[in-house]
Design a protein around this motif. Structure first.
Motif, mmCIF file in Angstrom:
data_model
loop_
_atom_site.group_PDB
_atom_site.id
_atom_site.type_symbol
_atom_site.label_atom_id
_atom_site.label_comp_id
_atom_site.label_asym_id
_atom_site.label_seq_id
_atom_site.Cartn_x
_atom_site.Cartn_y
_atom_site.Cartn_z
ATOM 1 N N VAL A 1 0.836 -1.201 0.000
ATOM 2 C CA VAL A 1 0.000 0.000 0.000
ATOM 3 C C VAL A 1 0.867 1.246 0.000
ATOM 4 O O VAL A 1 1.921 1.285 0.637
ATOM 5 N N ARG A 2 0.411 2.231 -0.730
ATOM 6 C CA ARG A 2 0.934 3.587 -0.621
ATOM 7 C C ARG A 2 -0.258 4.514 -0.816
ATOM 8 O O ARG A 2 -0.744 4.685 -1.931
ATOM 9 N N HIS A 3 -0.746 5.076 0.277
ATOM 10 C CA HIS A 3 -1.911 5.949 0.202
ATOM 11 C C HIS A 3 -1.612 7.164 -0.673
ATOM 12 O O HIS A 3 -0.482 7.685 -0.681
ATOM 13 N N GLU A 4 -2.621 7.613 -1.384
ATOM 14 C CA GLU A 4 -2.467 8.800 -2.215
ATOM 15 C C GLU A 4 -2.048 9.993 -1.361
ATOM 16 O O GLU A 4 -2.626 10.256 -0.297
ATOM 17 N N GLY A 5 -1.007 10.680 -1.790
ATOM 18 C CA GLY A 5 -0.515 11.827 -1.048
ATOM 19 C C GLY A 5 0.556 11.496 -0.025
ATOM 20 O O GLY A 5 1.125 12.396 0.595
ATOM 21 N N ARG B 1 4.118 -3.080 3.335
ATOM 22 C CA ARG B 1 3.566 -4.353 2.903
ATOM 23 C C ARG B 1 3.017 -5.099 4.101
ATOM 24 O O ARG B 1 3.528 -4.975 5.214
ATOM 25 N N ASN B 2 1.974 -5.879 3.868
ATOM 26 C CA ASN B 2 1.374 -6.715 4.903
ATOM 27 C C ASN B 2 1.178 -8.130 4.370
ATOM 28 O O ASN B 2 0.916 -8.328 3.175
ATOM 29 N N TYR C 1 -11.209 -9.536 10.277
ATOM 30 C CA TYR C 1 -11.259 -9.644 8.816
ATOM 31 C C TYR C 1 -12.714 -9.506 8.352
ATOM 32 O O TYR C 1 -13.600 -10.032 9.014
ATOM 33 N N PRO C 2 -12.994 -8.775 7.228
ATOM 34 C CA PRO C 2 -12.068 -8.128 6.297
ATOM 35 C C PRO C 2 -11.628 -6.753 6.803
ATOM 36 O O PRO C 2 -12.435 -6.003 7.360
ATOM 37 N N PHE C 3 -10.361 -6.423 6.610
ATOM 38 C CA PHE C 3 -9.783 -5.204 7.135
ATOM 39 C C PHE C 3 -10.116 -3.992 6.267
ATOM 40 O O PHE C 3 -10.483 -4.128 5.099
ATOM 41 N N PHE C 4 -9.932 -2.809 6.845
ATOM 42 C CA PHE C 4 -10.356 -1.584 6.172
ATOM 43 C C PHE C 4 -9.652 -1.372 4.835
ATOM 44 O O PHE C 4 -10.189 -0.727 3.931
ATOM 45 N N TRP C 5 -8.438 -1.916 4.697
ATOM 46 C CA TRP C 5 -7.680 -1.652 3.479
ATOM 47 C C TRP C 5 -8.056 -2.569 2.317
ATOM 48 O O TRP C 5 -7.501 -2.434 1.223
ATOM 49 N N LEU C 6 -9.004 -3.460 2.510
ATOM 50 C CA LEU C 6 -9.336 -4.406 1.451
ATOM 51 C C LEU C 6 -10.346 -3.874 0.443
ATOM 52 O O LEU C 6 -10.390 -4.355 -0.696
ATOM 53 N N ASP C 7 -11.191 -2.933 0.839
ATOM 54 C CA ASP C 7 -12.135 -2.363 -0.127
ATOM 55 C C ASP C 7 -12.551 -0.974 0.326
ATOM 56 O O ASP C 7 -12.270 -0.564 1.454
#
Length: 297
Positions: free
Chosen positions: A60-64, A70-71, A273-279
Motif C-alpha cells: 500500500v501507498r496511500h495517495e498523497g 507491505r502486509n 477480517y475483512p480489514f479496512f484496506w481491502l475495499d
C-alpha cells in the motif's frame, strides 16, 4: 450452552461465572491458550475444524503519502468466524495454509509456529465470543472512502481510547502514519517504534527496541502484530509493572486481546477480517475498555 469466560469483557452472566483459574496480575496469552485447549472458554476445540485457511498479501501507498508498506496475514475460518495473525512478508512457509485447512482447532492451538497458534486462537475466540455488545464490544462505523480516508477514521477511533493530558508521550509500537497524525491532533507526543526501523512519513527516526523506549513514555499504543512476533508479553508486563495504559489496535488477535482486558490491557480497538484496506466500502471496528462492560468506550 457456552460457559462464561474468566477473561470475558461482556456483561454479567445470569448465573455466577466460575472462578478464574488465574489472577489478573499474572494472566498471559499462553495461559489463555491453555484454557482454550482445555475447552474452559466454551466450545471444545477438539470438535471444531478449520474449514478455510488463506493468506492476504498487500502493498500500500496511500495517495498523497511518500512512503508505503507491505502486509501479509494468515487467516483461519471456524464456522462463521475468521481469526487472523500478521506475519512478516515471506516468512510463512508455503505448506502452512495446506497444513491448517481441515485441521482440528485443538491441534493448531499446539502448532509449532506461533502465528498459526495465534490465528487459531483468534478464530476460536471469534467463534465463542464474537464482537457483540453482550461481550463488551462497542461498534464504530468506518464510512466508505479512499484507503487514506478510512485509515484516518480508524486511527481516530484508536487514539480516542487513550485518556492522557496534552503533552504526554505515547510509545507507538507498529508505526501507522495515520495514528501518529491522530496523536498529534490531540496534543500528544509519541515515540514511533517498529522492528523494521527507518523513519516516519515526516522523517522522524523509528526506534527498534520497544522496551528500551517504553520507560520514557506515559502510555503504550501497540499493534496486535506483537502477538504473532512474540513481543507482546514483555510490553504487557511493563504496563502492569508501571501502571501505564496499554491500548491495543488489533487486526491480529482482534478476538484474543479483548479477553485480556484488565490483565494489563486497558483498551482494544478490534478489527476482524475483512480489514479496512481491502475495499472502499463501509466497515466496522469494535472498541473495548477494561472495567466498562456495557459502557460506551
Amino acid at each position: 450452552m457456552r460457559s462464561a469466560s474468566p477473561f470475558s469483557a461482556g456483561t454479567a452472566p445470569a448465573t455466577p461465572a466460575p472462578a478464574s483459574p488465574i489472577s489478573a496480575g499474572t494472566a498471559t496469552t499462553e495461559e489463555l491458550l491453555s484454557l482454550a485447549r482445555a475447552g474452559e472458554l466454551g466450545a471444545d476445540p477438539a470438535g471444531l475444524r478449520i474449514s478455510v485457511a488463506f493468506t492476504t498479501r498487500q502493498a500500500v501507498r496511500h495517495e498523497g503519502r511518500g512512503t508505503g508498506y507491505r502486509n501479509e496475514v494468515l487467516s483461519l475460518r471456524v464456522a462463521e468466524a475468521v481469526g487472523s495473525c500478521a506475519v512478516e512478508p515471506g516468512a510463512l512457509p508455503d505448506g502452512a495454509v495446506d497444513d491448517c485447512a481441515g485441521a482440528l482447532v485443538a491441534r493448531l492451538l499446539e502448532h509449532p509456529m506461533l502465528p498459526v497458534r495465534v490465528a487459531a486462537l483468534d478464530a476460536y475466540l471469534m467463534h465463542v465470543f464474537p464482537h457483540t455488545p453482550e461481550n463488551g464490544a462497542r461498534p464504530v462505523a468506518l464510512p466508505a472512502g479512499t484507503s487514506l480516508e478510512k485509515s484516518r477514521v480508524r486511527a481516530d477511533a484508536v487514539a480516542g481510547l487513550l485518556t492522557l493530558p496534552p503533552g504526554s508521550t505515547v510509545l507507538v509500537v507498529g508505526v501507522v502514519n495515520s495514528l501518529l497524525e491522530a496523536l498529534r491532533s490531540r496534543g500528544l507526543r509519541y515515540v514511533p517504534c517498529d522492528l523494521k526501523g527507518g523513519v516516519t512519513e515526516w522523517g522522524e527516526p523509528i526506534a527498534t527496541d520497544a522496551l528500551a523506549a517504553a520507560g520514557r513514555c506515559d502510555a503504550l499504543l501497540v499493534s496486535g502484530m506483537t502477538l504473532g512476533n512474540g513481543t507482546f508479553e514483555a510490553l504487557r508486563k511493563h504496563a502492569l509493572r508501571h501502571d501505564k495504559q496499554l491500548v491495543m489496535f488489533a487486526q491480529t488477535g482482534s478476538a484474543v486481546l479483548p479477553r485480556l482486558l484488565g490483565h494489563g490491557v486497558s483498551a482494544v480497538c478490534a478489527e476482524p477480517y475483512p480489514f479496512f484496506w481491502l475495499d472502499g466500502g463501509p466497515g466496522t471496528v469494535h472498541r473495548y475498555r477494561a472495567g466498562c462492560p456495557g459502557g460506551t468506550p
